[in-house]
Write a protein that holds these residues in place. Structure first.
Motif, PDB file in Angstrom:
ATOM      1  N   ARG A   1       0.931  -1.262  -0.145  1.00 18.68           N
ATOM      2  CA  ARG A   1      -0.039   0.028  -0.014  1.00 18.68           C
ATOM      3  C   ARG A   1       0.773   0.975   0.135  1.00 18.68           C
ATOM      4  O   ARG A   1       1.886   1.189   0.543  1.00 18.68           O
ATOM      5  CB  ARG A   1      -0.852  -0.001   1.264  1.00 18.68           C
ATOM      6  CG  ARG A   1      -1.936  -1.009   1.282  1.00 18.68           C
ATOM      7  CD  ARG A   1      -2.776  -0.978   2.542  1.00 18.68           C
ATOM      8  NE  ARG A   1      -1.770  -1.194   3.881  1.00 18.68           N
ATOM      9  CZ  ARG A   1      -1.653  -0.167   4.573  1.00 18.68           C
ATOM     10  NH1 ARG A   1      -2.140   0.739   4.573  1.00 18.68           N
ATOM     11  NH2 ARG A   1      -0.937  -0.506   5.653  1.00 18.68           N
ATOM     12  N   GLY A   2       0.497   2.385  -0.703  1.00 18.63           N
ATOM     13  CA  GLY A   2       1.226   3.749  -0.632  1.00 18.63           C
ATOM     14  C   GLY A   2       0.763   4.514  -1.853  1.00 18.63           C
ATOM     15  O   GLY A   2      -0.499   3.970  -2.583  1.00 18.63           O
ATOM     16  N   THR A   3       1.401   5.501  -2.382  1.00 16.12           N
ATOM     17  CA  THR A   3       1.271   6.349  -3.382  1.00 16.12           C
ATOM     18  C   THR A   3       2.672   6.571  -3.903  1.00 16.12           C
ATOM     19  O   THR A   3       3.620   6.796  -3.365  1.00 16.12           O
ATOM     20  CB  THR A   3       0.589   7.469  -2.986  1.00 16.12           C
ATOM     21  OG1 THR A   3      -0.411   7.411  -2.023  1.00 16.12           O
ATOM     22  CG2 THR A   3       0.133   8.410  -4.155  1.00 16.12           C
ATOM     23  N   VAL A   4       2.633   6.715  -5.256  1.00 11.17           N
ATOM     24  CA  VAL A   4       3.727   7.038  -6.019  1.00 11.17           C
ATOM     25  C   VAL A   4       3.282   8.506  -6.762  1.00 11.17           C
ATOM     26  O   VAL A   4       2.444   8.477  -7.470  1.00 11.17           O
ATOM     27  CB  VAL A   4       4.189   6.338  -7.234  1.00 11.17           C
ATOM     28  CG1 VAL A   4       3.417   6.012  -8.078  1.00 11.17           C
ATOM     29  CG2 VAL A   4       5.724   6.477  -7.507  1.00 11.17           C
ATOM     30  N   GLN A   5       4.139   9.373  -6.586  1.00 11.81           N
ATOM     31  CA  GLN A   5       3.685  10.786  -7.000  1.00 11.81           C
ATOM     32  C   GLN A   5       3.401  10.668  -8.743  1.00 11.81           C
ATOM     33  O   GLN A   5       2.201  11.215  -8.894  1.00 11.81           O
ATOM     34  CB  GLN A   5       4.654  11.978  -6.768  1.00 11.81           C
ATOM     35  CG  GLN A   5       4.014  13.558  -7.087  1.00 11.81           C
ATOM     36  CD  GLN A   5       4.438  14.319  -6.374  1.00 11.81           C
ATOM     37  OE1 GLN A   5       5.492  15.115  -7.150  1.00 11.81           O
ATOM     38  NE2 GLN A   5       4.507  14.690  -5.044  1.00 11.81           N
ATOM     39  N   ASN A   6       4.204  10.304  -9.350  1.00 18.73           N
ATOM     40  CA  ASN A   6       4.153  10.086 -10.904  1.00 18.73           C
ATOM     41  C   ASN A   6       3.400  11.208 -11.579  1.00 18.73           C
ATOM     42  O   ASN A   6       2.568  10.915 -12.689  1.00 18.73           O
ATOM     43  CB  ASN A   6       3.195   8.906 -10.896  1.00 18.73           C
ATOM     44  CG  ASN A   6       3.046   8.225 -12.149  1.00 18.73           C
ATOM     45  OD1 ASN A   6       3.963   8.119 -12.963  1.00 18.73           O
ATOM     46  ND2 ASN A   6       1.954   7.338 -12.579  1.00 18.73           N
ATOM     47  N   ASP A   7       3.610  12.370 -11.236  1.00 12.62           N
ATOM     48  CA  ASP A   7       2.498  13.507 -11.849  1.00 12.62           C
ATOM     49  C   ASP A   7       3.624  14.426 -12.526  1.00 12.62           C
ATOM     50  O   ASP A   7       4.362  15.240 -12.067  1.00 12.62           O
ATOM     51  CB  ASP A   7       2.054  14.488 -10.721  1.00 12.62           C
ATOM     52  CG  ASP A   7       1.449  15.606 -11.198  1.00 12.62           C
ATOM     53  OD1 ASP A   7       1.552  15.813 -12.484  1.00 12.62           O
ATOM     54  OD2 ASP A   7       1.025  16.384 -10.286  1.00 12.62           O
ATOM     55  N   ILE A   8       4.012  13.943 -13.780  1.00 11.63           N
ATOM     56  CA  ILE A   8       4.965  14.519 -14.767  1.00 11.63           C
ATOM     57  C   ILE A   8       4.428  16.040 -15.139  1.00 11.63           C
ATOM     58  O   ILE A   8       5.417  16.740 -15.386  1.00 11.63           O
ATOM     59  CB  ILE A   8       5.224  13.775 -15.682  1.00 11.63           C
ATOM     60  CG1 ILE A   8       6.894  14.106 -16.294  1.00 11.63           C
ATOM     61  CG2 ILE A   8       4.137  13.566 -16.924  1.00 11.63           C
ATOM     62  CD1 ILE A   8       7.942  13.868 -15.380  1.00 11.63           C
ATOM     63  N   LEU A   9       3.227  16.329 -15.366  1.00 14.80           N
ATOM     64  CA  LEU A   9       2.839  17.491 -16.040  1.00 14.80           C
ATOM     65  C   LEU A   9       3.286  18.796 -15.280  1.00 14.80           C
ATOM     66  O   LEU A   9       3.848  19.691 -15.704  1.00 14.80           O
ATOM     67  CB  LEU A   9       1.348  17.495 -16.092  1.00 14.80           C
ATOM     68  CG  LEU A   9       0.922  16.488 -17.280  1.00 14.80           C
ATOM     69  CD1 LEU A   9      -0.627  16.687 -17.502  1.00 14.80           C
ATOM     70  CD2 LEU A   9       1.365  16.909 -18.706  1.00 14.80           C
ATOM     71  N   LYS A  10       3.213  18.703 -13.853  1.00 16.38           N
ATOM     72  CA  LYS A  10       3.668  19.626 -12.966  1.00 16.38           C
ATOM     73  C   LYS A  10       5.164  19.976 -13.047  1.00 16.38           C
ATOM     74  O   LYS A  10       5.618  21.033 -12.702  1.00 16.38           O
ATOM     75  CB  LYS A  10       2.949  19.728 -11.841  1.00 16.38           C
ATOM     76  CG  LYS A  10       3.545  18.412 -10.852  1.00 16.38           C
ATOM     77  CD  LYS A  10       4.737  18.788  -9.854  1.00 16.38           C
ATOM     78  CE  LYS A  10       5.029  17.845  -8.854  1.00 16.38           C
ATOM     79  NZ  LYS A  10       5.375  16.424  -9.517  1.00 16.38           N
ATOM     80  N   GLU A  11       5.983  18.830 -13.454  1.00 15.61           N
ATOM     81  CA  GLU A  11       7.343  19.164 -13.419  1.00 15.61           C
ATOM     82  C   GLU A  11       7.480  19.956 -14.723  1.00 15.61           C
ATOM     83  O   GLU A  11       8.396  20.710 -14.334  1.00 15.61           O
ATOM     84  CB  GLU A  11       7.964  17.730 -13.743  1.00 15.61           C
ATOM     85  CG  GLU A  11       7.814  16.726 -12.447  1.00 15.61           C
ATOM     86  CD  GLU A  11       8.416  17.357 -11.336  1.00 15.61           C
ATOM     87  OE1 GLU A  11       9.247  18.008 -11.449  1.00 15.61           O
ATOM     88  OE2 GLU A  11       8.070  17.148 -10.145  1.00 15.61           O
ATOM     89  N   TYR A  12       6.887  20.044 -15.712  1.00 14.75           N
ATOM     90  CA  TYR A  12       7.053  20.842 -16.964  1.00 14.75           C
ATOM     91  C   TYR A  12       6.627  22.239 -16.566  1.00 14.75           C
ATOM     92  O   TYR A  12       7.238  23.254 -17.045  1.00 14.75           O
ATOM     93  CB  TYR A  12       6.464  20.176 -18.327  1.00 14.75           C
ATOM     94  CG  TYR A  12       6.668  19.083 -18.557  1.00 14.75           C
ATOM     95  CD1 TYR A  12       8.004  18.733 -19.274  1.00 14.75           C
ATOM     96  CD2 TYR A  12       5.978  17.667 -18.629  1.00 14.75           C
ATOM     97  CE1 TYR A  12       8.369  17.228 -19.715  1.00 14.75           C
ATOM     98  CE2 TYR A  12       6.224  16.470 -19.022  1.00 14.75           C
ATOM     99  CZ  TYR A  12       7.577  16.469 -19.511  1.00 14.75           C
ATOM    100  OH  TYR A  12       7.779  15.247 -19.988  1.00 14.75           O
ATOM    101  N   ALA A  13       5.645  22.417 -15.818  1.00 20.67           N
ATOM    102  CA  ALA A  13       5.100  23.640 -15.482  1.00 20.67           C
ATOM    103  C   ALA A  13       5.799  24.374 -14.346  1.00 20.67           C
ATOM    104  O   ALA A  13       5.779  25.640 -14.310  1.00 20.67           O
ATOM    105  CB  ALA A  13       3.525  23.381 -15.315  1.00 20.67           C
ATOM    106  N   ALA A  14       6.018  23.602 -13.214  1.00 23.55           N
ATOM    107  CA  ALA A  14       6.516  24.362 -12.307  1.00 23.55           C
ATOM    108  C   ALA A  14       7.844  23.981 -11.306  1.00 23.55           C
ATOM    109  O   ALA A  14       8.282  24.584 -10.531  1.00 23.55           O
ATOM    110  CB  ALA A  14       5.412  24.292 -11.327  1.00 23.55           C
ATOM    111  N   ARG A  15       8.474  22.654 -11.611  1.00 26.39           N
ATOM    112  CA  ARG A  15       9.419  22.130 -10.832  1.00 26.39           C
ATOM    113  C   ARG A  15      10.824  21.851 -11.622  1.00 26.39           C
ATOM    114  O   ARG A  15      11.844  22.093 -11.085  1.00 26.39           O
ATOM    115  CB  ARG A  15       8.790  20.991 -10.101  1.00 26.39           C
ATOM    116  CG  ARG A  15       9.615  20.667  -9.159  1.00 26.39           C
ATOM    117  CD  ARG A  15       9.203  19.738  -7.977  1.00 26.39           C
ATOM    118  NE  ARG A  15      10.009  19.268  -6.987  1.00 26.39           N
ATOM    119  CZ  ARG A  15      10.561  18.137  -7.017  1.00 26.39           C
ATOM    120  NH1 ARG A  15      10.275  17.185  -8.053  1.00 26.39           N
ATOM    121  NH2 ARG A  15      11.437  17.588  -6.062  1.00 26.39           N
TER     122      ARG A  15
END
Length: 530
Positions: free
Chosen positions: A166-180
């Motif tokens: 059980r758990g979560t992986v962030q895996n949110d690549i779109l915000k990397e292009y936009a903000a990080r």
């Protein structure tokens, strides 16, 4: 008369705040439609009927620094102190798909998180921690699939059943292009990796949350509360569209989507933000055809705002963090990380991390805020503000949709422009003193002491590189070469990438080697080239 000359007060999103609120602010408002009850559509009041009376939020402390052993020691100390979930910070080389001995990793190994190069590092990271009994959140994006597979391999070695991982992986690549900025591949193959992970987990790891769609970093980059909601939900809709394009059914993947919000300073705007976000998401998912309640309800993790921490008078950050955590709990978060007060200066010490955890425990057990679900429901101010945040967030979503959706809006710089404008406005307000930051532009104390900071062992980077060399030397090079060739073949085709990646990692492939294999096929993203 003095009241008449007061300057207008407003939230970060530019929503005016009246001196007093009453029934007129909710004229024509249908409480049954807009609120319902906790645990029922549109989930404004929370995803579960009894909220924290049934189960407290998961208390996580984001931790990771230096070697896997050092981070493991911090994890076990926090678990012994009452933490109920783990949250892993990875160093920049790991986030960027670089091994610790890569020339580009020099000076960054273990600096802002733990260095993970191989299966052996992941074993050390979770030594003596039963992975069938804890949930683990991993803040990782471009290399999310690789780190999840390493975690799964360690859990399997412990004998943990797939449905108990059980758990979560962030895996949110779109915000990397936009903000990080911690991206590796261009957007299209990156989105493929996201949806391959969705599909893999639906079959292999049914209890795993496949993405944590992050507003946190969007807010840290300077967005307002309404932009945080609008831009993040736009990204969420882009992931849903990508999953549709990959042939996935909405009710098969939507229940494992989760969100990650930034807990900021304005207590009431933050409560309104969480409630509005849940309501918008429920309506959007129903519009897209979701049938199951688990597909409609938004579940989320919150971290208090790192950007609000000050190096001046750092003990003040304990108060800021407490207010931010209170807002998250009143807004119905499922999981919470409270920043340590010294994080504007460096990595948190054992003592400061413990204070941050105790802040959550006091909220849960002494404050009374967990005694009833959505305790601020029906407040003229909170309900009015919830409606206003929802309207402002929907305007942001409309602007993104007009630009062609989240991916196109990011590629065109529309999203980045919104965030930059808001960041500039905030900076000007702080500079002018219009926005007060205690200890920085008002109530300044001269000669304040600097608290003790956590130091990094200077030899840790060399030790990590030496371990990596030993790991490589002990592998079956022929078998590994075949496995990496299968990863390359899958990347060039349409097969799910996680299966050959898992085989390669089990045979000893490093994070850097798998990432480099994908770069050979996908290329490396260059800003401005889409």
């Amino acid at each position: 008369m003095a009241q008449d000359s007061e300057p207008e007060r407003q939230t970060s999103s530019g929503i005016p705040i009246d001196p007093i609120y009453g029934p007129a602010h909710l004229e024509g408002w249908n409480a049954e439609e807009a609120l319902g009850v906790p645990g029922a559509f549109p989930f404004t009041r929370g995803p579960y009927p009894t909220m924290y009376r049934g189960r407290s939020w998961t208390m996580r402390q984001y931790a990771g620094f230096g070697t896997a052993e050092a981070t493991n020691e911090r994890f076990r100390a926090l678990l012994d102190a009452g933490q109920t979930g783990l949250s892993v910070a990875f160093d920049l080389p790991t986030q960027m798909g670089l091994d610790s001995d890569a020339p580009a990793a020099a000076g960054e190994v273990g600096r802002v998180g733990v260095a993970i190069d191989s299966l052996e590092d992941m074993r050390r990271l979770f030594a003596e921690i039963p992975l069938g009994e804890v949930s683990t959140s991993m803040t990782i994006n471009a290399t999310a699939g690789i780190l999840l597979l390493l975690y799964q391999l360690v859990a399997e070695e412990q004998g943990v059943a797939p449905d108990a991982i059980r758990g979560t992986v962030q895996n949110d690549i779109l915000k990397e292009y936009a903000a990080r900025g911690t991206y590796i591949y261009p957007p299209s193959p990156s989105m493929r990796l996201v949806t391959d992970l969705f599909s893999y987990c639906a079959t292999e790891l049914p209890a795993w949350n496949t993405i944590s769609i992050s507003g946190y970093h969007i807010r840290e980059a300077g967005a307002t509360a309404a932009q945080e909601v609008g831009l993040t939900l736009s990204n969420g809709l882009a992931y849903v569209d990508a999953a549709f394009a990959a042939g996935l059914d909405i009710d098969d993947f939507a229940p494992r989507l989760s969100f990650f919000w930034n807990g900021h300073n304005h207590l009431f705007e933050e409560v309104a933000k969480y409630r509005a976000a849940r309501r918008i998401w429920a309506h959007e998912m129903r519009r897209l055809g979701a049938q199951h309640d688990d597909s409609l309800k938004m579940r989320f993790h919150t971290q208090t705002a790192g950007s609000t921490l000050t190096a001046q008078q750092p003990e003040n950050n304990i108060v800021r963090t407490t207010i931010q955590a209170l807002g998250a709990v009143l807004g119905g978060t499922q999981s919470l990380h409270t920043n340590a007060f010294d994080e504007a200066l460096g990595l948190p010490t054992d003592d400061s991390a413990l204070i941050a955890l105790r802040t959550q425990q006091i909220l849960a057990h002494e404050s009374g805020v967990a005694d009833t679900a959505d305790p601020l429901a029906g407040s003229y101010f909170v309900e009015s503000l919830t409606n206003a945040v929802e309207a402002a967030a929907r305007r942001v979503m409309g602007a993104v949709a007009d630009a062609g959706g989240a991916v196109a809006a990011i590629e065109a710089g529309v999203v980045q422009g919104m965030i930059e404008d808001s960041a500039y406005t905030h900076a000007r307000r702080v500079e002018s003193g219009e926005t007060v930051v205690v200890g920085v532009n008002r109530f300044v104390s001269e000669g304040a002491s600097i608290p003790e900071m956590l130091g990094m062992a200077p030899e840790s980077e060399a030790r990590q590189a030496a371990r990596l060399a030993s790991w490589r030397a002990a592998r079956d090079g022929t078998a590994l070469e075949v496995a990496l060739a299968e990863v390359e073949e899958a990347a060039a085709g349409t097969a799910n990438l996680l299966y050959p990646m898992k085989q390669a990692l089990a045979l000893g492939a490093t994070v850097g080697e798998v990432s480099a294999t994908l770069v050979d096929v996908f290329g490396r993203h260059e800003p401005g080239r889409g």
